[in-house]
Scaffold this motif. Structure first.
Motif, PDB file in Angstrom:
ATOM      1  N   TYR A  49       0.861  -7.261  -1.030  1.00  0.00           N
ATOM      2  CA  TYR A  49       0.897  -7.738   0.352  1.00  0.00           C
ATOM      3  C   TYR A  49      -0.478  -8.147   0.877  1.00  0.00           C
ATOM      4  N   TYR A  50      -1.540  -7.722   0.234  1.00  0.00           N
ATOM      5  CA  TYR A  50      -2.883  -8.047   0.721  1.00  0.00           C
ATOM      6  C   TYR A  50      -3.375  -9.398   0.208  1.00  0.00           C
ATOM      7  N   GLN A  51      -2.544 -10.095  -0.576  1.00  0.00           N
ATOM      8  CA  GLN A  51      -2.959 -11.407  -1.075  1.00  0.00           C
ATOM      9  C   GLN A  51      -2.855 -12.452   0.045  1.00  0.00           C
ATOM     10  N   GLY A  84      -3.238  -9.422  -7.584  1.00  0.00           N
ATOM     11  CA  GLY A  84      -3.633  -8.166  -6.955  1.00  0.00           C
ATOM     12  C   GLY A  84      -5.004  -7.834  -7.496  1.00  0.00           C
ATOM     13  N   VAL A  85      -5.310  -6.556  -7.621  1.00  0.00           N
ATOM     14  CA  VAL A  85      -6.628  -6.191  -8.155  1.00  0.00           C
ATOM     15  C   VAL A  85      -6.499  -5.602  -9.561  1.00  0.00           C
ATOM     16  N   HIS A  86      -7.655  -5.349 -10.172  1.00  0.00           N
ATOM     17  CA  HIS A  86      -7.697  -5.015 -11.587  1.00  0.00           C
ATOM     18  C   HIS A  86      -6.840  -3.807 -11.955  1.00  0.00           C
ATOM     19  N   ILE A 137      -2.491   5.843  -7.648  1.00  0.00           N
ATOM     20  CA  ILE A 137      -2.460   4.738  -8.622  1.00  0.00           C
ATOM     21  C   ILE A 137      -3.695   3.819  -8.509  1.00  0.00           C
ATOM     22  N   ASN A 138      -4.386   3.864  -7.352  1.00  0.00           N
ATOM     23  CA  ASN A 138      -5.597   3.052  -7.149  1.00  0.00           C
ATOM     24  C   ASN A 138      -6.769   3.672  -7.909  1.00  0.00           C
ATOM     25  N   CYS A 139      -6.668   3.674  -9.221  1.00  0.00           N
ATOM     26  CA  CYS A 139      -7.748   4.218 -10.063  1.00  0.00           C
ATOM     27  C   CYS A 139      -7.681   3.492 -11.407  1.00  0.00           C
ATOM     28  N   ALA A 195     -13.096   6.820  -1.469  1.00  0.00           N
ATOM     29  CA  ALA A 195     -12.469   6.169  -0.313  1.00  0.00           C
ATOM     30  C   ALA A 195     -12.413   4.655  -0.516  1.00  0.00           C
ATOM     31  N   CYS A 196     -11.547   4.038   0.286  1.00  0.00           N
ATOM     32  CA  CYS A 196     -11.420   2.574   0.274  1.00  0.00           C
ATOM     33  C   CYS A 196     -12.297   1.998   1.382  1.00  0.00           C
ATOM     34  N   MET A 197     -13.141   1.042   1.037  1.00  0.00           N
ATOM     35  CA  MET A 197     -14.067   0.458   2.010  1.00  0.00           C
ATOM     36  C   MET A 197     -13.337  -0.265   3.155  1.00  0.00           C
ATOM     37  N   VAL A 198     -12.156  -0.772   2.873  1.00  0.00           N
ATOM     38  CA  VAL A 198     -11.421  -1.540   3.883  1.00  0.00           C
ATOM     39  C   VAL A 198     -10.790  -0.600   4.920  1.00  0.00           C
ATOM     40  N   HIS A 199     -10.182   0.477   4.439  1.00  0.00           N
ATOM     41  CA  HIS A 199      -9.466   1.374   5.360  1.00  0.00           C
ATOM     42  C   HIS A 199     -10.397   2.320   6.110  1.00  0.00           C
ATOM     43  N   PRO A 290     -12.303  -7.659   0.183  1.00  0.00           N
ATOM     44  CA  PRO A 290     -13.010  -8.730  -0.519  1.00  0.00           C
ATOM     45  C   PRO A 290     -12.572  -8.854  -1.978  1.00  0.00           C
ATOM     46  N   HIS A 291     -12.042  -7.781  -2.520  1.00  0.00           N
ATOM     47  CA  HIS A 291     -11.587  -7.796  -3.924  1.00  0.00           C
ATOM     48  C   HIS A 291     -10.257  -8.551  -4.028  1.00  0.00           C
ATOM     49  N   MET A 292      -9.326  -8.179  -3.171  1.00  0.00           N
ATOM     50  CA  MET A 292      -8.015  -8.854  -3.160  1.00  0.00           C
ATOM     51  C   MET A 292      -8.188 -10.353  -2.897  1.00  0.00           C
ATOM     52  N   LYS A 293      -9.140 -10.671  -2.005  1.00  0.00           N
ATOM     53  CA  LYS A 293      -9.283 -12.059  -1.586  1.00  0.00           C
ATOM     54  C   LYS A 293     -10.052 -12.910  -2.596  1.00  0.00           C
TER      55      LYS A 293
HETATM   56 FE1  SF4 Z   1      -6.894  -1.671  -1.829  1.00  0.00          FE
HETATM   57 FE2  SF4 Z   1      -9.082  -0.778  -0.622  1.00  0.00          FE
HETATM   58 FE3  SF4 Z   1      -9.095  -1.141  -3.221  1.00  0.00          FE
HETATM   59 FE4  SF4 Z   1      -9.067  -3.243  -1.593  1.00  0.00          FE
HETATM   60  S1  SF4 Z   1     -10.716  -1.768  -1.828  1.00  0.00           S
HETATM   61  S2  SF4 Z   1      -7.819  -2.948  -3.418  1.00  0.00           S
HETATM   62  S3  SF4 Z   1      -7.755  -2.455   0.039  1.00  0.00           S
HETATM   63  S4  SF4 Z   1      -7.838   0.331  -2.087  1.00  0.00           S
END
Ligand code: SF4
Ligand code: 13P
Length: 339
Positions: A49-51, A84-86, A137-139, A195-199, A290-293
Motif C-alpha cells: 500500500y505504500y507504493q 515493495g522493499v527488499h 516480518i520487517n527484518c 524503529a521505522c524512520m517513517v512512523h 524513501p525506500h518504498m518510493k
Molecule cells: Fe516500512 Fe518504515 Fe521500513 Fe519504510 S522504513 S519499509 S515504512 S518499516
C-alpha cells in the motif's frame, strides 16, 4: 553457485550502467506494456500500500505485509514482481525458491530492518537462551533465520496472545510495535531497540492541533508509531486494518498516521470521505517512505522487461528463515486469519 554469482554480477553491472535510470521511449504506454509483459512472462505484480499510486493501479494484488506474504505463498506465476522493499521481496523468495523474484529497485531497503543487524542480534539472543524469539516480518532473512516465529502487524497480538503467559519472549526489531503489544497483552516481552524512520516522524503537538481543527476526525495509526501517538489514536492497526476501519466507520474525516501511500487506496475505497496525512515533525514530507518510493512505474517496467534485478539467497539461510514464516502461517490459520 556459478549461476548465482553470474546473476549477482549482472545486478551490479546493471546498476553501474544506470539501468535503473535508463531512458524509456516516451511514446510507450507503460500501463499497456506492463499488462503485456505480465501475460508474456506469466508474471504477477504484488504491491504494498505504500507504493506510488501508478504502481498500485497496475498491481494484481495490493496488500499489507501479511497479505503480500500470503499471496506470494500461493501464486502460480513464474515471475513475482515485488513492488515493495527488499525484506518483502526476500520473503517472497524464501517461499518460492524456484520462481524468479524481481524488485524494481534493489536499493529499496528499510530503516527498521537495518536497525537489527544479524550479528548483533545473534549475540543478544544468545544472552537470553530461555526466550522465544518473535520477529516482525520487517527484518532481513538473516534475522528471520534467528527467529522462532515471524509475525506481521496484522497478527502480532493474536500470535503473542496464543502463547502461554509464562513463556519468555524476545520481540524484534520494532520497539514501538513490541511496546504496543506489551501494553495490550499485559506482557513484558524483551524488546529489540529498532524503529521505522517513517512512523517515528509524526509530531504529537501538530496532530493534537489538527484534531482541534477537525473535532469530528478520527485518528487512525499504525502500531509502528510512537507510544504518545498511539495513546491518542481512535484506532490502531496494520495498513489493511486501517483501510478496512476507514471504510466501515461512520466518520467522514480521518487523520492517518502511517505512510502516505495508503491514502490512494483509502480514497479509492471511500470516495466521499476525507483523509488527512498526519503531520510530520518538520516541514518536509518525511512520512513518505524513501525506500518504498525508490520504486517507480518506469523501473517496474524495466525490471519486467529485463527480468532484473533479481532477489537471490543462500539456500541455508532461506531454509532457516522459512521455518518461522511457516510457523506464522500455521498459527494464522489456527487463529482464523487465513494463511
Ligand atoms: Fe516500512 Fe518504515 Fe521500513 Fe519504510 S522504513 S519499509 S515504512 S518499516
Ligand atoms: P504492514 O504492511 O504490516 O502494515 O507494515 C507496514 C510497513 O511499515 C511495511 O513496511
Amino acid at each position: 553457485m556459478r549461476r548465482k554469482n553470474a546473476i549477482f554480477m549482472k545486478n551490479e553491472v546493471l546498476e553501474r550502467r544506470g539501468f535503473l535510470d535508463m531512458d524509456i521511449d516516451p511514446s510507450l504506454d507503460l500501463f499497456e506494456e506492463i499488462a503485456r509483459l505480465k501475460k508474456e512472462k506469466n508474471a504477477v505484480v504484488l504491491a504494498h500500500y505504500y507504493q506510488e499510486p501508478d504502481i498500485q493501479d497496475v498491481a494484481d494484488y495490493i496488500g499489507d505485509s501479511l497479505g503480500l506474504a500470503q499471496q506470494a505463498a500461493k501464486t502460480e506465476a513464474d515471475v513475482i514482481v515485488f513492488a515493495g522493499v527488499h525484506f518483502m521481496a526476500e520473503t517472497a523468495k524464501i517461499l518460492n525458491p524456484n520462481k524468479k523474484v524481481l524488485l524494481p529497485d534493489l536499493r529499496a531497503g528499510c530503516s527498521l530492518s537495518d536497525s537489527c543487524p544479524p550479528a548483533l542480534f545473534k549475540t543478544f539472543r544468545e544472552k537470553h537462551p530461555d526466550h522465544l524469539v518473535i520477529s516482525y516480518i520487517n527484518c532481513s532473512a538473516g534475522i528471520k533465520a534467528l527467529s522462532d516465529i515471524i509475525c506481521t502487524s496484522s497478527n502480532a497480538q493474536l500470535i503473542v496472545d496464543s502463547l502461554p503467559r509464562e513463556q519468555k519472549i524476545i520481540f524484534a526489531p520494532d520497539r514501538n510495535l513490541g511496546g504496543y503489544i506489551n501494553r495490550v497483552s499485559g506482557r513484558n516481552m524483551l524488546l529489540w531497540d529498532g524503529a521505522c524512520m517513517v512512523h517515528e516522524i509524526f509530531s504529537l503537538e501538530k496532530i493534537i492541533k489538527l484534531k482541534e481543527r477537525h473535532p469530528a476526525a478520527k485518528l487512525i495509526a499504525h502500531p509502528e508509531c510512537e507510544e504518545a501517538v498511539l495513546r491518542i489514536a481512535d484506532f490502531i492497526g496494520s495498513t489493511t486494518q486501517l483501510l478496512k476501519f476507514a471504510e466501515k466507520d461512520d466518520s467522514s474525516v480521518f487523520i492517518v498516521a502511517t505512510e502516505t501511500g495508503i491514502l490512494h487506496s483509502m480514497q479509492q475505497n471511500s470516495r466521499n470521505k476525507t483523509f488527512i496525512a498526519a503531520p510530520p515533525d518538520n516541514a518536509c514530507a518525511c512520512n513518505n517512505c524513501p525506500h518504498m518510493k525508490l520504486n517507480t512505474l518506469e523501473k517496474l517496467y524495466l525490471c519486467m522487461k529485463y527480468e532484473q534485478p533479481e532477489i537471490l539467497m543462500d539456500e541455508d539461510v532461506r531454509l532457516a528463515a522459512k521455518k518461522p514464516i511457516d510457523r506464522m502461517f500455521d498459527l494464522s490459520r489456527q487463529l482464523g486469519l487465513g494463511g
